[in-house]
Design a protein around this motif. Structure first.
Motif, PDB file in Angstrom:
ATOM      1  N   MET B 286       1.012  -1.109  -0.389  1.00  0.00           N
ATOM      2  CA  MET B 286      -0.101  -0.053  -0.184  1.00  0.00           C
ATOM      3  C   MET B 286       0.336   1.502  -0.099  1.00  0.00           C
ATOM      4  SD  MET B 286      -3.576  -0.661   1.795  1.00  0.00           S
ATOM      5  CE  MET B 286      -3.343  -0.593   3.718  1.00  0.00           C
ATOM      6  N   GLY B 287       1.874   1.247   0.959  1.00  0.00           N
ATOM      7  CA  GLY B 287       2.718   2.757   0.682  1.00  0.00           C
ATOM      8  C   GLY B 287       3.249   2.400  -0.474  1.00  0.00           C
ATOM      9  N   ALA B 288       3.569   1.153  -1.113  1.00  0.00           N
ATOM     10  CA  ALA B 288       4.182   1.167  -2.154  1.00  0.00           C
ATOM     11  C   ALA B 288       3.260   2.028  -3.826  1.00  0.00           C
ATOM     12  CB  ALA B 288       5.092  -0.048  -2.675  1.00  0.00           C
ATOM     13  N   VAL B 289       2.298   2.070  -3.748  1.00  0.00           N
ATOM     14  CA  VAL B 289       1.464   2.346  -4.832  1.00  0.00           C
ATOM     15  C   VAL B 289       0.396   3.169  -4.339  1.00  0.00           C
ATOM     16  CG1 VAL B 289       1.981   0.149  -6.535  1.00  0.00           C
ATOM     17  CG2 VAL B 289       0.093  -0.175  -4.491  1.00  0.00           C
ATOM     18  N   LEU B 290      -0.224   3.167  -3.294  1.00  0.00           N
ATOM     19  CA  LEU B 290      -1.663   4.582  -2.590  1.00  0.00           C
ATOM     20  C   LEU B 290      -1.089   5.308  -1.778  1.00  0.00           C
ATOM     21  CD1 LEU B 290      -3.960   1.227  -1.487  1.00  0.00           C
ATOM     22  CD2 LEU B 290      -3.691   2.547  -3.476  1.00  0.00           C
ATOM     23  N   GLN B 291      -0.579   6.299  -2.781  1.00  0.00           N
ATOM     24  CA  GLN B 291      -0.824   7.104  -1.884  1.00  0.00           C
ATOM     25  C   GLN B 291      -1.540   7.997  -1.168  1.00  0.00           C
ATOM     26  OE1 GLN B 291      -1.268  11.600  -3.828  1.00  0.00           O
ATOM     27  NE2 GLN B 291       1.183  11.891  -4.133  1.00  0.00           N
ATOM     28  N   ILE B 292      -0.678   8.015   0.096  1.00  0.00           N
ATOM     29  CA  ILE B 292      -1.931   8.672   1.405  1.00  0.00           C
ATOM     30  C   ILE B 292      -1.442   9.986   1.937  1.00  0.00           C
ATOM     31  CG2 ILE B 292      -0.748   7.158   2.806  1.00  0.00           C
ATOM     32  CD1 ILE B 292      -3.479   6.921   4.369  1.00  0.00           C
ATOM     33  N   ASN B 293      -1.798  11.066   2.382  1.00  0.00           N
ATOM     34  CA  ASN B 293      -1.072  12.286   3.043  1.00  0.00           C
ATOM     35  C   ASN B 293      -0.682  12.820   2.231  1.00  0.00           C
ATOM     36  OD1 ASN B 293      -2.182  14.473   5.461  1.00  0.00           O
ATOM     37  ND2 ASN B 293      -0.586  12.680   6.474  1.00  0.00           N
ATOM     38  N   PRO B 294      -0.336  13.223   0.707  1.00  0.00           N
ATOM     39  CA  PRO B 294       0.430  13.894   0.451  1.00  0.00           C
ATOM     40  C   PRO B 294       0.405  15.635   0.916  1.00  0.00           C
ATOM     41  CG  PRO B 294      -1.484  13.923  -0.575  1.00  0.00           C
ATOM     42  CD  PRO B 294      -1.508  13.161   0.323  1.00  0.00           C
ATOM     43  N   ILE B 295       1.211  15.639   2.063  1.00  0.00           N
ATOM     44  CA  ILE B 295       1.109  16.252   3.138  1.00  0.00           C
ATOM     45  C   ILE B 295       1.961  17.910   2.001  1.00  0.00           C
ATOM     46  CG2 ILE B 295       1.410  16.582   5.447  1.00  0.00           C
ATOM     47  CD1 ILE B 295       4.207  17.054   4.276  1.00  0.00           C
ATOM     48  N   TRP B 296       3.205  18.011   0.586  1.00  0.00           N
ATOM     49  CA  TRP B 296       3.223  18.419   0.270  1.00  0.00           C
ATOM     50  C   TRP B 296       2.293  19.205  -0.555  1.00  0.00           C
ATOM     51  CZ3 TRP B 296       4.472  13.371   0.310  1.00  0.00           C
ATOM     52  CH2 TRP B 296       3.931  13.130  -0.885  1.00  0.00           C
ATOM     53  N   ALA B 297       1.196  18.967  -0.761  1.00  0.00           N
ATOM     54  CA  ALA B 297       0.244  19.188  -1.985  1.00  0.00           C
ATOM     55  C   ALA B 297      -0.810  20.304  -1.002  1.00  0.00           C
ATOM     56  CB  ALA B 297      -0.815  17.740  -2.318  1.00  0.00           C
ATOM     57  N   TYR B 298      -0.526  20.119   0.602  1.00  0.00           N
ATOM     58  CA  TYR B 298      -1.543  21.142   1.575  1.00  0.00           C
ATOM     59  C   TYR B 298      -0.560  22.478   1.603  1.00  0.00           C
ATOM     60  CZ  TYR B 298      -3.563  16.527   1.717  1.00  0.00           C
ATOM     61  OH  TYR B 298      -4.099  14.856   1.656  1.00  0.00           O
ATOM     62  N   GLY B 299       0.518  22.302   2.076  1.00  0.00           N
ATOM     63  CA  GLY B 299       1.310  23.318   2.498  1.00  0.00           C
ATOM     64  C   GLY B 299       1.333  23.713   3.329  1.00  0.00           C
ATOM     65  N   PRO B 300       1.977  24.569   3.944  1.00  0.00           N
ATOM     66  CA  PRO B 300       2.419  25.016   5.569  1.00  0.00           C
ATOM     67  C   PRO B 300       0.779  25.546   5.821  1.00  0.00           C
ATOM     68  CG  PRO B 300       3.670  26.078   4.085  1.00  0.00           C
ATOM     69  CD  PRO B 300       3.285  25.432   3.279  1.00  0.00           C
ATOM     70  N   TYR B 301       1.146  24.937   7.062  1.00  0.00           N
ATOM     71  CA  TYR B 301      -0.885  25.818   7.753  1.00  0.00           C
ATOM     72  C   TYR B 301      -0.026  26.899   7.805  1.00  0.00           C
ATOM     73  CZ  TYR B 301      -3.974  26.492  11.322  1.00  0.00           C
ATOM     74  OH  TYR B 301      -4.804  26.923  11.791  1.00  0.00           O
ATOM     75  N   ASN B 302      -1.633  27.543   7.927  1.00  0.00           N
ATOM     76  CA  ASN B 302      -1.614  29.048   7.699  1.00  0.00           C
ATOM     77  C   ASN B 302      -3.074  29.512   7.818  1.00  0.00           C
ATOM     78  OD1 ASN B 302      -2.573  31.682   6.573  1.00  0.00           O
ATOM     79  ND2 ASN B 302      -1.738  31.875   5.144  1.00  0.00           N
ATOM     80  N   PRO B 303      -3.420  30.127   9.700  1.00  0.00           N
ATOM     81  CA  PRO B 303      -4.270  30.088  10.207  1.00  0.00           C
ATOM     82  C   PRO B 303      -5.641  30.946   9.472  1.00  0.00           C
ATOM     83  CG  PRO B 303      -2.460  31.769  11.368  1.00  0.00           C
ATOM     84  CD  PRO B 303      -2.208  30.411  10.393  1.00  0.00           C
ATOM     85  N   SER B 304      -4.942  31.354   8.376  1.00  0.00           N
ATOM     86  CA  SER B 304      -5.973  31.771   7.612  1.00  0.00           C
ATOM     87  C   SER B 304      -6.038  31.326   6.298  1.00  0.00           C
ATOM     88  CB  SER B 304      -5.828  33.453   7.482  1.00  0.00           C
ATOM     89  OG  SER B 304      -4.373  33.815   6.636  1.00  0.00           O
ATOM     90  N   GLU B 305      -5.936  30.037   5.754  1.00  0.00           N
ATOM     91  CA  GLU B 305      -6.176  29.503   4.872  1.00  0.00           C
ATOM     92  C   GLU B 305      -7.191  27.886   5.136  1.00  0.00           C
ATOM     93  OE1 GLU B 305      -2.862  28.800   2.710  1.00  0.00           O
ATOM     94  OE2 GLU B 305      -2.835  31.128   2.145  1.00  0.00           O
ATOM     95  N   VAL B 306      -7.919  28.001   4.443  1.00  0.00           N
ATOM     96  CA  VAL B 306      -8.020  25.958   4.145  1.00  0.00           C
ATOM     97  C   VAL B 306      -8.397  26.321   3.135  1.00  0.00           C
ATOM     98  CG1 VAL B 306     -10.628  27.059   4.721  1.00  0.00           C
ATOM     99  CG2 VAL B 306      -9.848  25.118   5.945  1.00  0.00           C
ATOM    100  N   THR B 307      -8.664  24.422   2.963  1.00  0.00           N
ATOM    101  CA  THR B 307      -8.774  23.537   1.464  1.00  0.00           C
ATOM    102  C   THR B 307     -10.577  23.799   1.595  1.00  0.00           C
ATOM    103  OG1 THR B 307      -8.180  21.519   2.188  1.00  0.00           O
ATOM    104  CG2 THR B 307      -7.033  23.696   0.797  1.00  0.00           C
ATOM    105  N   ALA B 308     -11.437  23.535   0.784  1.00  0.00           N
ATOM    106  CA  ALA B 308     -12.289  23.268   0.529  1.00  0.00           C
ATOM    107  C   ALA B 308     -12.449  21.511   0.380  1.00  0.00           C
ATOM    108  CB  ALA B 308     -13.242  23.462  -0.941  1.00  0.00           C
TER     109      ALA B 308
END
Lengths: 349, 569
Positions: B286-308
């Protein structure tokens, strides 16, 4: 714990059952590998093949670690991640499958019967334990000397206090910090990414701009940010705002807030009053903003009032004006606390 | 190890193995004296059934978590210090972010195998909690929690709750936009605690949200405090399992008094050991072929932002749903504001849900007044009310879970989000009731079908036509073993309500309590289909000689149409 070896009982020596007699363990049927030496050898070969495959794949893993470049891709996956994961995963699976096959095909498969024993100890053990407890308590005089006992219990009880008191420095007390933000009279409203001031005349009807107080982008004489790091994040988590322009005739300003906008330009806290997510899903036609976290919906043309969802308080509004250059400024801080409710929120200072 | 071996075999000391292993075993035993304990364990018997391996999955994914987690700690920096990113992921190059986020990026892009370990860690965390849930359901629906295993059930519930906390703490560590939004929610949740909320918030976060303490603190909780508690409780869970001996399904030769199965050495060592590798291998794939929690796509935390479409990990979905469905109840009295809109669903509900689960064995014990030990499992149909209660609880959980995804459902199926919310608000109460009724009916139907099969055999599929045109399906009697297997469950007795007063009209003391007990006893057992008696079975066997019962050709019967359907229908 049982110290008896499991014993095979005679087949039908079991409790009488109702309505039908327990037929007893079915007869053991031999597997193909038990009776056919060719099958047995075949299973043996299969199982060692799995273990051999595992060794091979583990070596593939080691080679991939050194050979596959970090930035190469394979079918859209990171090639390194894929080759490492696939080789390791398959190697582990091969070991597992081999071991399970070994157990199922070659190891003795006669079912063994072990008798259960009551979970409880014998009456005698229990009585002895009770007796010993009683002796111990009696010899200590725990029951006979209530003064010693109670003072000890008191002392031990009070020892809980240091454990709590020591946590006192986990954080500062809230004080009145929750009631104010960095907004002050005359501070410019700037866009949240570039920090540019917003000209009132440039805003179109129906537009929503994510904005911040200018102080977040200000630098001192030495070029250092005035607010940095944690402090900046804390300021931002309360002071973030949204600026919208609504046709003035659509606006129902609450009493006392009639002149908080500039030609239909209104400014509200971006922080949801429910649990504090930043709000920004704006519907131009209805002037509703929806919080993406828990769907509290606020009507910006009606003083930020709640029209749906778990949020209770209206979005706090920031009173706006324009400076001499025509840029939007705040005329004061928010007049009520922003963000999620807290127990003291209605308490006046 | 059976009596098939003749007792005249050579003593083990004189065998080749005995000569070689005797020395080391003696050396060790003279120092730790473990032979006595090992004697009872090495050939300990475990019964075999696929459902018994669900708990194993949880155990093994916990081991995978320990292994992969240790790897991650070598590089992860639990610090909220803001730095400028200079790693190899170019889209974020030069951005300001916390060290926690930057080091997670490093693990993902610059440490070879780091991304794999991150993904294995996250997947096995999901699997750990999922396996615990399914294992818990297995134990619940088969009655494996009954005496003497109630305490082990409670330990299991604690493990479940700790697992959720552990998962949430770990999920918050990378300090990306999504996990920061999760922490913002926790901040709101803590604030909602009556009276002391603000103080707790400032203590937990070390000041105003987000502060710079929460990630180092959660890190300690995640890698030390909760894992230590989990390990201790897992050890206790396993010790009790060994001491109680595993439950087994009733069947020929399998009774309350014995355990039938395979010995730990060699069969279970190989099977269970092999299964560990299967679980590990599976998560690695699963770790090899199923991506999970791609944190690089979310960006660093910013208290004035959120994704839908912000969503927590799946196991927090039911809390999320409860928070979304809750009406906006908030009131102020004596100057204190009570945010019930957050406090009830996020704090109280979670506590109440797991308390109810933990208390269930004791509640059932109060209803059944059954004080015997139970080592044989029950088929869910043979405890209809328990099964129905379980399915009702699952429905409750499921509706909340759906509510937690109302935004995703709305966008994927183009539905009105408010309508979905209202539907869930109603269904969270109505759904469990419907589920209870349907499940109970199904259980009773299955019980009747079992009884029918025992007495009249199963439908063979062979249709016979009698000389006078009647049709009947031949029923084939079950084998003796088959009949036995369908009648192993116990007969239940409904507690009779006591008379309110005795013959002389004097009120019986405790009658009220007894009546209440009779009422719940009837609720539990009132509709249970009793299994056939020995006489019933004997009589049915006697009858079976005359083949299956025939479809009576009644007066209205007018032969059969071209299609083979009787004309009277």
């Amino acid at each position: 714990m049982s110290s008896e070896l499991p014993v095979q009982r005679p087949r039908n020596d079991i409790e009488p059952a109702e309505p039908l007699d327990n037929p007893g363990l079915p007869e053991h049927l031999p597997r193909p590998t038990d009776v056919d030496p060719a099958m047995e050898r075949r299973a043996e070969r299969q199982i060692s093949a799995f273990f051999g495959l595992a060794t091979l794949l583990t070596l593939v893993f080691c080679v991939a670690y050194f050979v596959v470049p970090k930035d190469a891709t394979f079918l859209g996956w990171s090639a390194l991640n894929f080759s490492l994961g696939a080789s390791l995963g398959l190697a582990l699976l091969a070991i597992g499958i081999g071991a399970i096959q070994w157990a199922k095909k070659l190891m003795d498969d006669h079912e063994v019967i072990e008798m259960r024993h009551p979970v409880a100890s014998s009456e005698e053990d229990r009585a002895a334990t009770l007796g010993m407890l009683n002796d111990g308590i009696k010899e200590s005089g725990f029951g006979r000397r209530p003064m010693i006992r109670n003072s000890l219990l008191g002392a031990l009880g009070v020892l809980g206090l240091p454990a709590v008191v020591l946590l006192g420095d986990l954080g500062p007390l809230p004080g009145r910090t929750q009631f104010s933000t960095v907004w002050t009279k005359g501070m410019r409203v700037v866009t949240d990414v570039s920090g540019l001031p917003i000209k009132a005349a440039d805003l179109e009807v129906g537009e929503l701009v994510n904005a911040e107080p200018a102080i977040l982008f200000e630098t001192d004489e030495e070029g250092e940010r005035v607010l940095e790091g944690t402090e900046a994040l804390q300021a931002k988590s309360k002071a973030a705002v949204i600026v919208v322009r609504i046709r003035p005739e659509d606006i129902t300003a609450p009493a006392g807030r009639e002149n908080w906008g500039v030609d239909g330009i209104l400014c509200y806290s971006k922080i949801c009053t429910h649990v504090g997510c930043p709000i920004s899903l704006y519907e131009q036609q209805t002037h509703h903003v929806l919080c993406p976290c828990h769907q509290s919906t606020f009507d910006l043309s009606d003083g930020g009032s709640v029209i749906f969802g778990p949020g209770k308080r209206p979005l706090p509004q920031l009173p706006l004006s324009v400076d001499e250059e025509g840029y939007l400024i705040a005329t004061s801080d928010f007049t009520e606390p922003v963000g999620p409710s807290f127990p003291e929120i209605e308490q006046e200072s | 190890m059976s009596d098939t071996k003749t007792p005249t075999h050579t003593p083990v000391e004189q065998t080749k193995f005995g000569k070689r292993a005797g020395g080391p075993v003696k050396w060790l035993d003279e120092r730790v004296g473990a032979a006595g304990v090992a004697r009872g364990l090495i050939r300990k018997v475990f019964p075999d059934h696929w459902s018994f391996m669900l708990g194993e999955i949880a155990l093994y994914s916990f081991i995978v978590l320990l292994l992969s987690g240790t790897f991650l700690t070598f590089w992860f920096q639990p610090s909220m210090q803001e730095i400028t990113y200079t790693g190899s992921y170019t889209p974020l190059y030069g951005l300001e972010m916390s060290q926690a986020y930057a080091s997670t990026l490093d693990i993902s892009f610059d440490i070879r195998g780091g991304l794999l370990m991150r993904q294995i860690h996250h997947w096995s965390a999901m699997l750990f909690i999922a396996a615990m849930y399914v294992h818990m359901l297995r134990v619940f629906f088969t009655g494996a929690f009954r005496k003497p295993r109630e305490l082990n059930w409670v330990i299991g519930v604690l493990l479940m709750v700790l697992g959720l906390i552990e998962g949430f703490a770990g999920y918050s560590l990378p300090d990306d936009l999504l996990s920061g939004t999760g922490l913002r929610f926790v901040d709101g949740l803590i604030r909602s605690i009556p009276i002391v909320g603000s103080y707790l918030e400032y203590f937990v976060f070390g000041g105003e949200f987000p502060g710079n303490e929460i990630i180092p603190r959660l890190y300690m909780v995640h890698i030390l405090l909760v894992p230590a508690l989990l390990l201790g409780l897992i050890a206790a869970h396993m010790l009790l399992l060994v001491y109680h001996k595993h439950t087994q399904w009733p069947g020929p030769g399998r009774t309350e008094k014995n355990v039938v199965g395979y010995p730990v050495l060699p069969v279970y060592a190989a099977k269970a050991g092999g299964f560990f590798f299967v679980v590990f291998g599976f998560t690695a794939l699963m770790g090899a072929v199923l991506q999970i929690n791609p944190i690089w796509a979310y960006g660093p935390y910013n208290p004035s932002e959120v994704t839908a479409g912000s969503q927590p990990d799946w196991y927090m979905g039911f809390v999320e749903g409860a928070v979304r469905l809750m009406p906006n109840w908030e009131f102020t009295t004596l100057g204190w504001t009570f945010s019930l809109n957050v406090f009830i669903p996020a704090v109280l509900l979670l506590g109440a849900f797991f308390t109810a689960i933990g208390a269930y064995p004791f509640i059932e014990r109060w209803v059944t007044k059954d004080d015997r030990e139970h080592h044989l499992l029950q088929r869910p149909r043979n405890a209809p009310v328990r099964t129905a209660l379980g399915v009702a609880a699952m429905t409750f959980y499921g509706v909340l879970w759906i509510g937690g995804g109302n935004d995703i459902i709305a966008t994927q199926f183009r539905l009105d989000i408010y309508a979905i919310t209202w539907f869930c608000r109603v269904m969270v109460f109505v759904g469990p009731v419907i589920a209870f009724i349907i499940t109970k009916r199904i259980c009773l139907g299955l019980q009747r079908a079992d009884k029918e099969q025992v007495l009249h055999g199963y439908e063979s599929g062979v249709i016979e036509r009698s000389p006078d045109g009647g049709y009947s399906e031949r029923h084939t009697p079950l084998s003796e073993v088959g009949q036995y297997e369908l009648t192993t469950h116990e007969r239940v007795e409904v507690a009779a309500p006591p008379p309110a007063a005795d013959d002389r009209g004097v009120r019986v003391s405790g009658a009220r309590k007894a009546r209440r007990h009779a009422f719940v006893s009837k609720f539990y057992y009132g509709d249970v289909v009793d299994k056939p008696s020995r006489d019933d079975v004997d009589e049915a066997r006697h009858h079976a000689g005359h083949d299956g019962h025939e479809l009576e050709a009644d007066e209205e019967f007018r032969g059969v149409g071209e299609t083979g359907v009787p004309r009277s229908h």
